[in-house]
Motif scaffolding. Structure first.
Motif, PDB file in Angstrom:
ATOM      1  N   VAL A   7       0.818  -1.211   0.000  1.00  0.00           N
ATOM      2  CA  VAL A   7       0.000   0.000   0.000  1.00  0.00           C
ATOM      3  C   VAL A   7       0.852   1.262   0.000  1.00  0.00           C
ATOM      4  CG1 VAL A   7      -1.767   1.273   1.274  1.00  0.00           C
ATOM      5  CG2 VAL A   7      -1.842  -1.232   1.216  1.00  0.00           C
ATOM      6  N   ALA A   8       1.957   1.249   0.756  1.00  0.00           N
ATOM      7  CA  ALA A   8       2.729   2.470   0.981  1.00  0.00           C
ATOM      8  C   ALA A   8       3.235   3.095  -0.315  1.00  0.00           C
ATOM      9  CB  ALA A   8       3.900   2.170   1.914  1.00  0.00           C
ATOM     10  N   LYS A   9       3.805   2.284  -1.197  1.00  0.00           N
ATOM     11  CA  LYS A   9       4.373   2.839  -2.439  1.00  0.00           C
ATOM     12  C   LYS A   9       3.295   3.447  -3.342  1.00  0.00           C
ATOM     13  CE  LYS A   9       6.547   0.186  -5.526  1.00  0.00           C
ATOM     14  NZ  LYS A   9       7.559  -0.416  -6.434  1.00  0.00           N
ATOM     15  N   PRO A  10       2.218   2.684  -3.688  1.00  0.00           N
ATOM     16  CA  PRO A  10       1.177   3.305  -4.529  1.00  0.00           C
ATOM     17  C   PRO A  10       0.562   4.541  -3.874  1.00  0.00           C
ATOM     18  CG  PRO A  10       0.797   0.938  -4.321  1.00  0.00           C
ATOM     19  CD  PRO A  10       1.952   1.261  -3.430  1.00  0.00           C
ATOM     20  N   ALA A  11       0.396   4.519  -2.542  1.00  0.00           N
ATOM     21  CA  ALA A  11      -0.185   5.677  -1.857  1.00  0.00           C
ATOM     22  C   ALA A  11       0.735   6.891  -2.010  1.00  0.00           C
ATOM     23  CB  ALA A  11      -0.405   5.353  -0.376  1.00  0.00           C
ATOM     24  N   GLY A  12       2.043   6.669  -1.866  1.00  0.00           N
ATOM     25  CA  GLY A  12       3.006   7.756  -2.040  1.00  0.00           C
ATOM     26  C   GLY A  12       2.951   8.333  -3.437  1.00  0.00           C
ATOM     27  N   VAL A  48       9.844  19.557  -6.920  1.00  0.00           N
ATOM     28  CA  VAL A  48      10.490  19.129  -5.677  1.00  0.00           C
ATOM     29  C   VAL A  48       9.446  18.659  -4.660  1.00  0.00           C
ATOM     30  CG1 VAL A  48      11.914  19.894  -3.736  1.00  0.00           C
ATOM     31  CG2 VAL A  48      12.450  20.676  -6.036  1.00  0.00           C
ATOM     32  N   LEU A  49       8.354  19.405  -4.558  1.00  0.00           N
ATOM     33  CA  LEU A  49       7.289  19.054  -3.621  1.00  0.00           C
ATOM     34  C   LEU A  49       6.649  17.714  -4.002  1.00  0.00           C
ATOM     35  CD1 LEU A  49       5.736  20.136  -1.168  1.00  0.00           C
ATOM     36  CD2 LEU A  49       4.097  21.156  -2.753  1.00  0.00           C
ATOM     37  N   VAL A  50       6.405  17.516  -5.290  1.00  0.00           N
ATOM     38  CA  VAL A  50       5.803  16.266  -5.777  1.00  0.00           C
ATOM     39  C   VAL A  50       6.640  15.065  -5.345  1.00  0.00           C
ATOM     40  CG1 VAL A  50       5.277  14.923  -7.846  1.00  0.00           C
ATOM     41  CG2 VAL A  50       4.692  17.357  -7.767  1.00  0.00           C
ATOM     42  N   VAL A  51       7.939  15.160  -5.605  1.00  0.00           N
ATOM     43  CA  VAL A  51       8.832  14.022  -5.347  1.00  0.00           C
ATOM     44  C   VAL A  51       8.994  13.783  -3.844  1.00  0.00           C
ATOM     45  CG1 VAL A  51      11.153  13.125  -5.690  1.00  0.00           C
ATOM     46  CG2 VAL A  51      10.024  14.392  -7.530  1.00  0.00           C
ATOM     47  N   LEU A  52       9.225  14.856  -3.094  1.00  0.00           N
ATOM     48  CA  LEU A  52       9.429  14.703  -1.652  1.00  0.00           C
ATOM     49  C   LEU A  52       8.154  14.215  -0.958  1.00  0.00           C
ATOM     50  CD1 LEU A  52      11.709  17.760  -0.746  1.00  0.00           C
ATOM     51  CD2 LEU A  52      12.347  15.373  -1.153  1.00  0.00           C
ATOM     52  N   ALA A  53       6.989  14.711  -1.403  1.00  0.00           N
ATOM     53  CA  ALA A  53       5.732  14.273  -0.791  1.00  0.00           C
ATOM     54  C   ALA A  53       5.475  12.796  -1.066  1.00  0.00           C
ATOM     55  CB  ALA A  53       4.574  15.123  -1.319  1.00  0.00           C
ATOM     56  N   ALA A  54       5.795  12.347  -2.273  1.00  0.00           N
ATOM     57  CA  ALA A  54       5.611  10.926  -2.611  1.00  0.00           C
ATOM     58  C   ALA A  54       6.491  10.057  -1.716  1.00  0.00           C
ATOM     59  CB  ALA A  54       5.947  10.689  -4.085  1.00  0.00           C
ATOM     60  N   ALA A  55       7.758  10.438  -1.592  1.00  0.00           N
ATOM     61  CA  ALA A  55       8.683   9.659  -0.771  1.00  0.00           C
ATOM     62  C   ALA A  55       8.282   9.717   0.700  1.00  0.00           C
ATOM     63  CB  ALA A  55      10.107  10.184  -0.955  1.00  0.00           C
ATOM     64  N   ALA A  56       7.937  10.923   1.188  1.00  0.00           N
ATOM     65  CA  ALA A  56       7.590  11.081   2.607  1.00  0.00           C
ATOM     66  C   ALA A  56       6.339  10.275   2.962  1.00  0.00           C
ATOM     67  CB  ALA A  56       7.380  12.558   2.925  1.00  0.00           C
ATOM     68  N   THR A  57       5.347  10.296   2.061  1.00  0.00           N
ATOM     69  CA  THR A  57       4.118   9.541   2.320  1.00  0.00           C
ATOM     70  C   THR A  57       4.416   8.047   2.462  1.00  0.00           C
ATOM     71  OG1 THR A  57       2.874  11.153   1.027  1.00  0.00           O
ATOM     72  CG2 THR A  57       1.796   9.053   1.479  1.00  0.00           C
ATOM     73  N   ALA A  58       5.173   7.515   1.522  1.00  0.00           N
ATOM     74  CA  ALA A  58       5.511   6.092   1.567  1.00  0.00           C
ATOM     75  C   ALA A  58       6.322   5.776   2.829  1.00  0.00           C
ATOM     76  CB  ALA A  58       6.290   5.698   0.312  1.00  0.00           C
ATOM     77  N   ALA A  59       7.290   6.643   3.147  1.00  0.00           N
ATOM     78  CA  ALA A  59       8.141   6.404   4.317  1.00  0.00           C
ATOM     79  C   ALA A  59       7.331   6.444   5.609  1.00  0.00           C
ATOM     80  CB  ALA A  59       9.260   7.447   4.357  1.00  0.00           C
ATOM     81  N   LEU A  60       6.435   7.446   5.724  1.00  0.00           N
ATOM     82  CA  LEU A  60       5.639   7.574   6.952  1.00  0.00           C
ATOM     83  C   LEU A  60       4.678   6.395   7.117  1.00  0.00           C
ATOM     84  CD1 LEU A  60       4.893  11.416   7.016  1.00  0.00           C
ATOM     85  CD2 LEU A  60       6.314  10.099   8.605  1.00  0.00           C
ATOM     86  N   LEU A  61       4.060   5.982   6.000  1.00  0.00           N
ATOM     87  CA  LEU A  61       3.147   4.842   6.081  1.00  0.00           C
ATOM     88  C   LEU A  61       3.888   3.598   6.564  1.00  0.00           C
ATOM     89  CD1 LEU A  61       0.921   5.303   2.896  1.00  0.00           C
ATOM     90  CD2 LEU A  61       0.179   5.385   5.280  1.00  0.00           C
ATOM     91  N   ARG A  62       5.109   3.416   6.070  1.00  0.00           N
ATOM     92  CA  ARG A  62       5.886   2.246   6.496  1.00  0.00           C
ATOM     93  C   ARG A  62       6.285   2.367   7.954  1.00  0.00           C
ATOM     94  NH1 ARG A  62       8.641   2.462   0.893  1.00  0.00           N
ATOM     95  NH2 ARG A  62       7.312   0.999  -0.194  1.00  0.00           N
ATOM     96  N   VAL A  99       4.595   3.625  10.307  1.00  0.00           N
ATOM     97  CA  VAL A  99       3.490   3.229  11.189  1.00  0.00           C
ATOM     98  C   VAL A  99       3.015   1.811  10.901  1.00  0.00           C
ATOM     99  CG1 VAL A  99       2.731   5.606  11.549  1.00  0.00           C
ATOM    100  CG2 VAL A  99       1.710   4.265   9.707  1.00  0.00           C
ATOM    101  N   GLY A 100       3.784   1.082  10.087  1.00  0.00           N
ATOM    102  CA  GLY A 100       3.504  -0.342   9.920  1.00  0.00           C
ATOM    103  C   GLY A 100       2.689  -0.747   8.714  1.00  0.00           C
ATOM    104  N   VAL A 101       2.352   0.218   7.844  1.00  0.00           N
ATOM    105  CA  VAL A 101       1.646  -0.130   6.606  1.00  0.00           C
ATOM    106  C   VAL A 101       2.667  -0.707   5.624  1.00  0.00           C
ATOM    107  CG1 VAL A 101       0.273   0.762   4.691  1.00  0.00           C
ATOM    108  CG2 VAL A 101      -0.011   1.728   6.982  1.00  0.00           C
ATOM    109  N   PRO A 102       2.419  -1.873   5.035  1.00  0.00           N
ATOM    110  CA  PRO A 102       3.425  -2.484   4.150  1.00  0.00           C
ATOM    111  C   PRO A 102       3.687  -1.682   2.886  1.00  0.00           C
ATOM    112  CG  PRO A 102       1.368  -3.711   4.048  1.00  0.00           C
ATOM    113  CD  PRO A 102       1.200  -2.695   5.131  1.00  0.00           C
TER     114      PRO A 102
END
Lengths: 233, 108
Positions: B69-74, B89-103, B105-108
């Motif tokens: 879930v984390a990668k597609p969500a990012g 820059v915002l697009v790329v950082l937000a995508a990475a940050a979303t995936a990282a934060l989801l992981r 908190v334990g989202v695969p």
């Protein structure tokens, strides 16, 4: 080459965007080096691959197959299949690559990111500047990352923890999105993406993306120029 | 790994040579043939379709399997921002940050 430098100085946003992609790819390179060594390859192998092949997805595929005891011929063929798409890229951005020795260097640094950056530019000068700046910078950063990663080994953290696996599609998406305002291109992409996603679970890596080209048939079926909408309006 | 060093070096160079040939073919052949504007246009569309297919497959899949879930969500967050014309820059950082934060908190 001088005009490339001048264009980059004038276009700070482009330079910054390319720098960001370079940093992200350097970290992925770091993990590529570390993974290759941790899977049992000699330290020089990921470094040699990164200089000689310089194609992230194909390199990961090759290392995965070789490390698991796969046949070298199969590993080479799998890597080549992943890289066939460059033939199309080459025809599309061939005008910015140049001639003579420049063509040799310019062809070697042709990767998804360089092509996407070039295609996202509004004019020929910026296309050329974006292609070369991104190509040379990425080649440098990727290889530095791989050397450090291979030397440091498993000390390097997982790029997925940093969300960098989501950064790669996001980079390409942000660069490709403006082109989708053209209806024909958008339609071709929708069909192509559907084909790629539907076939990906069943086919060898590289093939689904190539099959997506069937989406271009949509573009063929429509009139020659996007101006058709303006004519209608 | 069971492969000898010689075989490994040979394999790397064959892959490198083949990849280079793919890359060099376009710039070389473009010089010898004149492409009509129509063909140029179709090539442009083809490159965009290839990149779009790469975006989709790399966002959703990991090899042949669903990536979690984390990668597609990012990537989806990045896509939304890109669509709203946010800076690159915002697009790329937000995508990475979303995936990282989801992981985180334990989202695969």
């Amino acid at each position: 080459m001088r005009s490339i430098y001048r264009t980059l100085r004038a276009d700070r946003a482009l330079t910054r965007d390319i720098a960001l992609v370079c940093v992200a790819d350097a970290v992925v390179g770091l993990s590529f080096g570390a993974i290759a060594v941790s899977e049992g390859l000699p330290v020089w192998a990921p470094m040699l691959l990164s200089v000689v092949v310089f194609a992230g997805a194909a390199q990961f595929m090759f290392v995965g197959l070789v490390a698991s005891g796969g046949n070298p011929v199969a590993a080479v063929l799998a890597g080549l299949l992943v890289n066939v798409r460059h033939v199309v890229f080459g025809f599309t951005v061939g005008d910015v690559v140049g001639r003579g020795w420049r063509r040799v260097v310019g062809s070697h640094v042709m990767v998804d990111e360089t092509v996407a950056f070039a295609l996202a530019q509004p004019d020929a000068t910026r296309r050329r500047a974006a292609y070369w700046a991104c190509g040379v910078a990425l080649f440098t950063c990727w290889n530095i990352g791989v050397v450090v990663g291979a030397s440091a080994g498993s000390a390097v953290s997982d790029p997925a923890a940093l969300g960098l696996d989501a950064a790669f599609p996001a980079v390409l998406l942000a660069l490709v999105l403006p082109a989708l305002r053209d209806r024909t291109t958008a339609l071709a992409c929708v069909v192509g993406v559907a084909i790629a996603l539907a076939t990906a679970p069943f086919l060898q890596a590289g093939l689904p993306v190539l099959l997506a080209l069937a989406g271009v048939v949509v573009a063929l079926a429509r009139p020659a120029h996007p101006s058709s909408e303006e004519v209608a309006a | 790994m069971t492969m000898s060093a010689t075989a490994l070096v040979a394999a790397v160079f064959v892959l490198g040579a083949g990849t280079f040939a793919f890359r060099y073919a376009g710039p070389m052949l473009r010089d010898r043939v004149t492409l009509s504007p129509r063909v140029e246009q179709l090539l442009g569309v083809s490159a965009i379709v290839l990149l779009a297919a790469l975006v989709a497959t790399s966002a959703v899949l990991d090899g042949r399997e669903f990536a979690g879930v984390a990668k597609p969500a990012g990537v989806a967050v990045g896509a939304l921002l890109a669509w709203r014309r946010a800076p690159f820059v915002l697009v790329v950082l937000a995508a990475a940050a979303t995936a990282a934060l989801l992981r985180l908190v334990g989202v695969p």
